[in-house]
Design a protein around this motif. Structure first.
Motif, PDB file in Angstrom:
ATOM      1  N   ASP A 143     100.774 -24.179  -8.557  1.00 17.61           N
ATOM      2  CA  ASP A 143      99.983 -23.560  -9.628  1.00 17.61           C
ATOM      3  C   ASP A 143      98.479 -23.774  -9.439  1.00 17.61           C
ATOM      4  O   ASP A 143      97.676 -23.020  -9.975  1.00 17.61           O
ATOM      5  CB  ASP A 143     100.403 -24.101 -10.999  1.00 17.61           C
ATOM      6  N   PHE A 144      98.077 -24.825  -8.705  1.00 18.65           N
ATOM      7  CA  PHE A 144      96.653 -25.107  -8.456  1.00 18.65           C
ATOM      8  C   PHE A 144      96.104 -24.251  -7.318  1.00 18.65           C
ATOM      9  O   PHE A 144      94.917 -24.012  -7.241  1.00 18.65           O
ATOM     10  CB  PHE A 144      96.426 -26.573  -8.094  1.00 18.65           C
ATOM     11  N   ILE A 145      96.989 -23.825  -6.393  1.00 21.43           N
ATOM     12  CA  ILE A 145      96.560 -23.105  -5.189  1.00 21.43           C
ATOM     13  C   ILE A 145      96.537 -21.607  -5.471  1.00 21.43           C
ATOM     14  O   ILE A 145      97.576 -20.965  -5.589  1.00 21.43           O
ATOM     15  CB  ILE A 145      97.478 -23.423  -3.994  1.00 21.43           C
ATOM     16  N   ILE A 146      95.339 -21.061  -5.573  1.00 18.80           N
ATOM     17  CA  ILE A 146      95.181 -19.634  -5.864  1.00 18.80           C
ATOM     18  C   ILE A 146      95.277 -18.813  -4.587  1.00 18.80           C
ATOM     19  O   ILE A 146      95.954 -17.803  -4.529  1.00 18.80           O
ATOM     20  CB  ILE A 146      93.812 -19.364  -6.559  1.00 18.80           C
ATOM     21  N   LYS A 147      94.594 -19.280  -3.526  1.00 22.61           N
ATOM     22  CA  LYS A 147      94.581 -18.496  -2.287  1.00 22.61           C
ATOM     23  C   LYS A 147      94.284 -19.394  -1.089  1.00 22.61           C
ATOM     24  O   LYS A 147      93.422 -20.258  -1.147  1.00 22.61           O
ATOM     25  CB  LYS A 147      93.512 -17.403  -2.371  1.00 22.61           C
ATOM     26  N   VAL A 148      95.008 -19.159  -0.001  1.00 24.12           N
ATOM     27  CA  VAL A 148      94.705 -19.778   1.279  1.00 24.12           C
ATOM     28  C   VAL A 148      94.034 -18.689   2.117  1.00 24.12           C
ATOM     29  O   VAL A 148      94.674 -17.717   2.508  1.00 24.12           O
ATOM     30  CB  VAL A 148      95.972 -20.315   1.981  1.00 24.12           C
TER      31      VAL A 148
ATOM     32  N   ILE B 149      91.235 -21.740  -2.143  1.00 20.09           N
ATOM     33  CA  ILE B 149      90.726 -21.541  -3.497  1.00 20.09           C
ATOM     34  C   ILE B 149      91.703 -22.209  -4.459  1.00 20.09           C
ATOM     35  O   ILE B 149      92.903 -21.917  -4.434  1.00 20.09           O
ATOM     36  CB  ILE B 149      90.609 -20.031  -3.858  1.00 20.09           C
ATOM     37  N   LEU B 150      91.180 -23.089  -5.300  1.00 24.78           N
ATOM     38  CA  LEU B 150      91.997 -23.849  -6.242  1.00 24.78           C
ATOM     39  C   LEU B 150      91.602 -23.532  -7.677  1.00 24.78           C
ATOM     40  O   LEU B 150      90.475 -23.122  -7.942  1.00 24.78           O
ATOM     41  CB  LEU B 150      91.817 -25.356  -5.999  1.00 24.78           C
TER      42      LEU B 150
END
Length: 176
Positions: free
Chosen positions: A149-154, A162-163
Motif C-alpha cells: 500500500d506504501f509503494i505507488i510506483k517502481v 514513489i511512496l
C-alpha cells in the motif's frame, strides 16, 4: 563468478540414488523455470564452483532431481550434500510493474508523494517480520516498511520508487 553477481537458487537437500543423483530444494515460487538448466554454481568452501547438469527434472513441486556430470556415486554425492546452489543474476526472470528484486532497487531514489525526495535506497533489511527499505539522506538512515500500500510506483527508467507513507513515519527521522 562472485557471489554478489549471483542469486541463491536453493540447496542440495539429499541423495536420490546410489548413482549420485541428488534432490535440490529450490527456493522459488516457479521451480519449473529451472528444470532445464545446463549448469549451476555450487558453493564449496565459500567458493562458487560450476557444476554441469546431465539431466534434471522436477520432483514433488519444490525439488529438482539432478544428475551432475562427474557425480556418479553416493560418496561423490555426499561431498556436495547441504551445499547451496547459485545462478548468475541474468537468469532471474524480469519483473514488471511494482514487483522488484531487492538487489535491483539499490541506488534508487525514494520519493514520497507528500514529502518529496526522502533519500537513496542503500539496502533492504529482511531480517524482521516486515522487510524494510533502508534509505540514507545525508547522515540519517530512514527505515520504511515495504508494504504494498506504501509503494505507488517502481520507476525503473528513472531509478526511483514513489511512496505514499503515512504522515509522521518519515517525519520522525527528519525532525532534529
Amino acid at each position: 563468478m562472485h557471489k554478489e553477481e549471483c542469486f541463491y537458487l536453493g540447496k542440495i537437500a539429499k541423495k536420490y540414488s546410489y548413482k549420485g543423483e541428488v534432490l535440490a530444494y529450490l527456493d522459488t515460487d516457479e521451480p519449473e523455470l529451472y528444470e532445464k538448466l545446463e549448469s549451476v554454481f555450487v558453493e564449496i568452501h565459500k567458493h562458487l564452483v560450476p557444476f554441469f547438469i546431465e539431466k534434471s527434472q522436477l520432483h514433488k513441486n519444490d525439488f529438482l532431481r539432478i544428475r551432475f556430470e562427474d557425480i556418479d556415486s553416493e560418496e561423490a554425492a555426499d561431498r556436495i550434500l547441504g551445499c547451496e546452489l547459485y545462478l548468475p543474476l541474468k537468469f532471474l526472470p524480469k519483473l514488471e510493474g511494482n514487483k522488484f528484486y531487492y538487489h535491483e532497487i539499490i541506488g534508487f531514489e525514494a520519493e514520497d508523494q507528500r514529502l518529496g525526495t526522502v533519500g537513496t535506497i542503500i539496502g533492504v533489511n529482511d531480517s524482521s517480520a516486515q522487510p524494510l527499505f533502508e534509505i540514507i539522506k545525508g547522515d540519517i538512515e530512514i527505515l520504511i516498511p515495504m508494504i504494498d500500500d506504501f509503494i505507488i510506483k517502481v520507476d525503473r527508467d528513472n531509478k526511483k520508487i514513489i511512496l505514499n507513507t503515512p504522515e509522521g513515519l518519515v517525519d520522525l527521522y527528519l525532525e532534529n
